[in-house]
Scaffold this active site. Sequence first.
Site, short mmCIF file in Angstrom:
data_model
loop_
_atom_site.label_atom_id
_atom_site.label_comp_id
_atom_site.label_asym_id
_atom_site.label_seq_id
_atom_site.Cartn_x
_atom_site.Cartn_y
_atom_site.Cartn_z
N CYS A 1 -2.35 10.85 11.30
CA CYS A 1 -1.13 10.67 11.83
C CYS A 1 -1.02 11.11 13.37
O CYS A 1 -0.31 10.51 14.00
CB CYS A 1 -0.21 11.30 10.95
SG CYS A 1 -0.44 13.04 10.34
N LYS B 1 3.07 14.95 -5.93
CA LYS B 1 2.57 13.69 -6.31
C LYS B 1 1.41 13.10 -5.21
O LYS B 1 2.02 12.96 -4.01
CB LYS B 1 3.76 12.50 -6.29
CG LYS B 1 3.22 11.49 -6.80
CD LYS B 1 4.15 10.27 -6.59
CE LYS B 1 4.16 9.88 -5.25
NZ LYS B 1 2.78 9.03 -5.06
N ASN C 1 -4.87 10.26 3.34
CA ASN C 1 -5.71 10.60 4.16
C ASN C 1 -6.47 11.91 4.21
O ASN C 1 -7.63 11.96 4.60
CB ASN C 1 -5.29 10.14 5.80
CG ASN C 1 -4.13 10.97 6.06
OD1 ASN C 1 -3.41 11.42 5.09
ND2 ASN C 1 -3.62 10.92 7.16
N GLU D 1 6.67 14.51 7.48
CA GLU D 1 5.55 14.42 8.24
C GLU D 1 5.18 12.89 8.46
O GLU D 1 4.54 12.43 7.46
CB GLU D 1 4.25 15.36 7.85
CG GLU D 1 4.36 16.79 7.75
CD GLU D 1 4.58 17.43 9.04
OE1 GLU D 1 4.32 16.68 9.88
OE2 GLU D 1 4.98 18.61 9.01
N GLU E 1 4.88 22.21 9.14
CA GLU E 1 3.72 22.60 8.17
C GLU E 1 2.91 23.76 8.94
O GLU E 1 2.79 23.36 10.19
CB GLU E 1 2.89 21.57 7.72
CG GLU E 1 3.89 20.45 6.81
CD GLU E 1 3.14 19.62 5.79
OE1 GLU E 1 2.35 18.91 6.28
OE2 GLU E 1 3.49 19.86 4.57
N GLY F 1 3.96 10.71 5.10
CA GLY F 1 3.34 9.42 5.00
C GLY F 1 4.00 8.68 6.11
O GLY F 1 4.19 8.97 7.24
N SER F 2 4.40 7.38 5.73
CA SER F 2 4.79 6.35 6.77
C SER F 2 6.16 6.63 7.15
O SER F 2 7.13 7.03 6.16
CB SER F 2 4.50 5.15 6.08
OG SER F 2 5.17 4.75 5.16
N VAL F 3 6.95 6.06 8.27
CA VAL F 3 8.02 6.09 8.52
C VAL F 3 9.13 5.42 7.52
O VAL F 3 10.14 6.26 7.09
CB VAL F 3 8.37 5.54 10.02
CG1 VAL F 3 9.94 5.68 10.31
CG2 VAL F 3 7.66 6.64 11.12
N1 NAI Z 1 1.64 9.99 8.67
C1 NAI Z 1 0.67 9.98 7.79
O1 NAI Z 1 0.07 11.16 7.88
C2 NAI Z 1 0.36 8.79 7.29
C3 NAI Z 1 0.87 7.63 7.67
N2 NAI Z 1 0.66 6.43 6.89
C4 NAI Z 1 0.97 5.07 7.18
O2 NAI Z 1 1.76 4.33 6.22
C5 NAI Z 1 1.06 3.13 6.02
C6 NAI Z 1 1.07 3.07 4.61
O3 NAI Z 1 0.44 3.68 3.83
P1 NAI Z 1 1.02 4.14 2.46
O4 NAI Z 1 0.11 4.92 1.63
O5 NAI Z 1 1.61 3.16 1.57
O6 NAI Z 1 2.23 5.05 3.09
P2 NAI Z 1 3.62 5.62 2.33
O7 NAI Z 1 4.52 6.31 3.25
O8 NAI Z 1 3.91 4.33 1.47
O9 NAI Z 1 3.07 6.38 0.96
C7 NAI Z 1 3.31 7.96 1.06
C8 NAI Z 1 3.66 8.65 0.02
O10 NAI Z 1 4.67 8.33 -0.59
C9 NAI Z 1 4.85 7.90 -1.91
N3 NAI Z 1 6.10 6.85 -1.93
C10 NAI Z 1 5.83 5.72 -1.63
N4 NAI Z 1 7.15 5.01 -1.61
C11 NAI Z 1 7.91 6.15 -2.33
C12 NAI Z 1 9.38 6.06 -2.66
N5 NAI Z 1 10.34 5.15 -2.47
N6 NAI Z 1 9.81 7.28 -3.16
C13 NAI Z 1 8.99 8.48 -3.02
N7 NAI Z 1 7.79 8.32 -2.65
C14 NAI Z 1 7.24 7.10 -2.35
C15 NAI Z 1 3.55 7.25 -2.10
O11 NAI Z 1 3.22 7.02 -3.32
C16 NAI Z 1 2.52 8.04 -1.46
O12 NAI Z 1 2.46 9.54 -2.21
C17 NAI Z 1 -0.27 3.46 6.68
O13 NAI Z 1 -1.03 2.35 6.75
C18 NAI Z 1 -0.34 4.21 7.78
O14 NAI Z 1 0.05 3.41 8.81
C19 NAI Z 1 -0.02 6.56 5.68
C20 NAI Z 1 -0.32 7.72 5.21
C21 NAI Z 1 -0.25 8.90 6.08
C1 NM2 Z 2 -6.24 17.94 10.23
N1 NM2 Z 2 -5.43 17.11 11.17
C2 NM2 Z 2 -4.82 17.83 12.19
C3 NM2 Z 2 -6.72 16.32 11.65
C4 NM2 Z 2 -4.86 15.95 10.45
C5 NM2 Z 2 -3.83 16.51 9.76
C6 NM2 Z 2 -2.47 15.52 9.56
C7 NM2 Z 2 -2.57 14.53 8.86
O1 NM2 Z 2 -2.22 14.43 7.64
O2 NM2 Z 2 -3.01 13.31 9.17
#
Ligand code: NAI
Ligand code: NM2
Length: 587
Positions: free
Chosen positions: A381, A273, A250, A347, A561, A325-327
Site C-alpha cells: 500500500c 478476519k 499482502n 489503512e 498502527e 485494504g482498499s479505499v
Molecule cells: N492498502 C492495502 O494494503 C491494500 C490495498 N488493496 C487494494 O485493493 C484491491 C482489491 O483487493 P481486495 O483484497 O479485494 O481488497 P478489499 O479492500 O476488498 O479487502 C480487504 C479486506 O476487507 C474484507 N472485506 C471486503 N468487503 C468487505 C465488507 N463489505 N465489509 C467488511 N470487510 C470486507 C476482505 O475480505 C478483506 O479481508 C487491490 O487490488 C489493491 O489495489 C488490497 C489489499 C491491501
Molecule cells: C512492511 N511495509 C512497510 C513494506 C508494508 C506494510 C504496509 C502494508 O500492509 O502494505
Amino acid sequence: MRSPRTSLGNTVLVDPIGFDLHYFNLHATDKKEYSPGLITGLLTGCNGFTHKLNRHFSSTPADSAVPLRIQVTSHFKFKMAQTPLLSLPEFHNVSTGSLVVKEALNFWGGTRVQGKDTKNSEPVYEPATGHVLCDLIPCGEEEVDQAIKSAHSAYLKWSKLAGIERARILLETARIIRERRDQIAILEVINNGKSITEAKVDIDVAWQCIEYYAGIAPTLAGQHIQLPGGSFAYTRREPLGVCVGIGAWNYPFQIAAWKSAPALACGNAMVFKPSPMTPVTAVILAEIYKEAGVPDGLFNVVQGAAETGSLLCHHPMVAKVSFTGSVPTGKKVMEMSAKGVKQVTLELGGKSPLIIFKDCELENAVRGALMANFLTQGEVCCNGTRVFVQRDIMKPFVEEVVKRTKAIAVGDPLLDGTRMGALISKPHMEKVLGFIKQAKEQGATVLCGGEPFVSSDPKLKGGYFLSPCVLDNCRDDMTCVKEEIFGPVMSILPFDTEEEVLQRANNTTFGLASGVFTRDISRAHRVAENLQAGTCFINNYNVSPVEVPFGGYKMSGFGRENGMVTIEYYSQLKTVVVEMGDVENYF
Ligand SMILES: NC(=O)C1=CN([C@@H]2O[C@H](COP(=O)(O)OP(=O)(O)OC[C@H]3O[C@@H](n4cnc5c(N)ncnc54)[C@H](O)[C@@H]3O)[C@@H](O)[C@H]2O)C=CC1
Ligand SMILES: C[N+](C)(C)CCCC(=O)O
C-alpha cells in the site's frame, strides 16, 4: 540454583532458594526424544500453585537442547510429557506445489474450529503454482457471534490483569514466533506468493511488534490532577473491549500482529478476519498466543469475505474495527461502524510519490526506487510508484534502474535466490497487465518487463508471475500514474523544480507515504514538511520499524498502527473526579 535435569514421563523436584522469583533451566537429558513437538508439563508448587506449561521444541537437533525457562516462586514438582505439534505441518520436505492444508482455519474459544458452511466454500490457490492449497469456508452469523462472545469472555479476564502480567505473555508470544519464524515464513510464502527472503522479514517484524507493545503494556497509566479544596481527579487508561481486525492479503501474518499486539497490550480482545485469499497463517498466530498463555478467546480468527466482514462490523458487542485494504471497502467499513458508533482505524491504499533530486547519492536513490516499487511483487500500500526524477539525472537514473530491474530473479518463491515471487491471483495479475496495456495506449514506454513470466520449472507453469516493469514517458494524467496498480510497475516522471514537484506530488487523493532523495538537508526537511502524506522517507524507502507510527493522510485513511500513538486507538480514558469537601448545591 542448579538446573534440574529430567526426561519424558519423569517427575523432578525443584527446590529454589528462598521465596524470591527464580528462573531456572530445565534441561532435557534425552535429547533425541524431543523433536519436533510440544513439551507439556504441569508445575505443582508446595503452596498449591499449579502452572500448565507448553513449550515448542524446534525440529533441528541442535535446538532440542534449548532449555525450558520457567519462573518459580516456591518448591514444585514438574512432570514432563510430549505431545506432537498439531498445527504446523511437517516443514522439512515442503516445497512449492506440495502442500495441501486440511486443518480447520477458524479459531475461537482457544481451539481450531472447522467452518460449517461447506456448500459455500471457495478454493484458495497457491500463487506460485495455481494449485488448490485449501478450501475457504466462510463463517456465518452464528459462528461470528460465537467468536465475538468468546472474545468478550476472555476480555473480562484479560482486562483485569496488570500491564506487566499481560507483557509477560506477549513477550512469550514474541519468543515463540521468533523460534518458529522460518516455518511460519514458509507457510506465508506458499499462501501469498512472496519470496522467502521477504517473508522471513515480515515474520520478524511481526514478533518485534508484539515485543514492542509488551514493553509498553506496563507503562500504561493515567494522570493525577489536583483540584481546589483538596479535591482531585485521576484518569485511567482503559481498554475498549472486543476489537475487530480485518486484514488484506499482502502481509497476512504481519497485519494480524500489527493489529492484535497493541489491542492486546491495552487489555482488549480481538476477532481477526484474514483476507479470504490468505487464510492460513492467522490461525498459527492464534495458537501461539494460546500457547504463550492468553485466556481462551482472547485472539480469535474467523474466515470469510465481505459478508463475514460485514457481520463483524455490525455486531453490537464490537467496540472497534481496524481495517487494512482498499479505499472502497474502507468506506463501507466506516459506514457500517458508524451505525454502532464504533471506532475505526483505516489503512487504505496509496499512490505515493518518490522524489529524486539531482544532488542525491544516485546509487542509493536507485536502490530506494527498487525498494519503493518491487517488494511483495509491488503489492504494497505504501509503495512509491510515482518516481519523480529531476531532469538532469534522468538518463543515468533510468539506465541503472532498468539494468537492476531486469536482473531481479523472478521464480519459485521458496528458493533463497528468488527476489520476486508470484502475484496473489490470476484475476489480479490480469488487472495489473490491463494497467500496463492502458499505459502504453496512453503514450507510456515500457522500458522493461510487464509481461507474464513463464518459468522453466514445470511446476510453476500455472503460477501468476509477472516480470517487473518500468514505465517511461509518463504524464500525471495517465491512469498508471493516478491509480493504485498494486503490482510491480514503476512509473517514472521527469521534473525541474522543487516547487513544481511538490505541487505534482500532492496532486492526488491519496496520502499514505512519500520519499525524497537529496544530499541537501534543508531541502530534505522542507520537502518532508510540504508533502501531504502520513510518512516521508528521507534517503530510503519502505523501512517500517515497529517503533514508528504508520498510517495515512487524505483518502489513505486515518488512525495509526505501530509506535506509542497506537495506544490511543486501542484504549479510552476514564476521568474519576473525587470530592473531598461538601457538595455545592444551587437548589
Ligand atoms: N492498502 C492495502 O494494503 C491494500 C490495498 N488493496 C487494494 O485493493 C484491491 C482489491 O483487493 P481486495 O483484497 O479485494 O481488497 P478489499 O479492500 O476488498 O479487502 C480487504 C479486506 O476487507 C474484507 N472485506 C471486503 N468487503 C468487505 C465488507 N463489505 N465489509 C467488511 N470487510 C470486507 C476482505 O475480505 C478483506 O479481508 C487491490 O487490488 C489493491 O489495489 C488490497 C489489499 C491491501
Ligand atoms: C512492511 N511495509 C512497510 C513494506 C508494508 C506494510 C504496509 C502494508 O500492509 O502494505
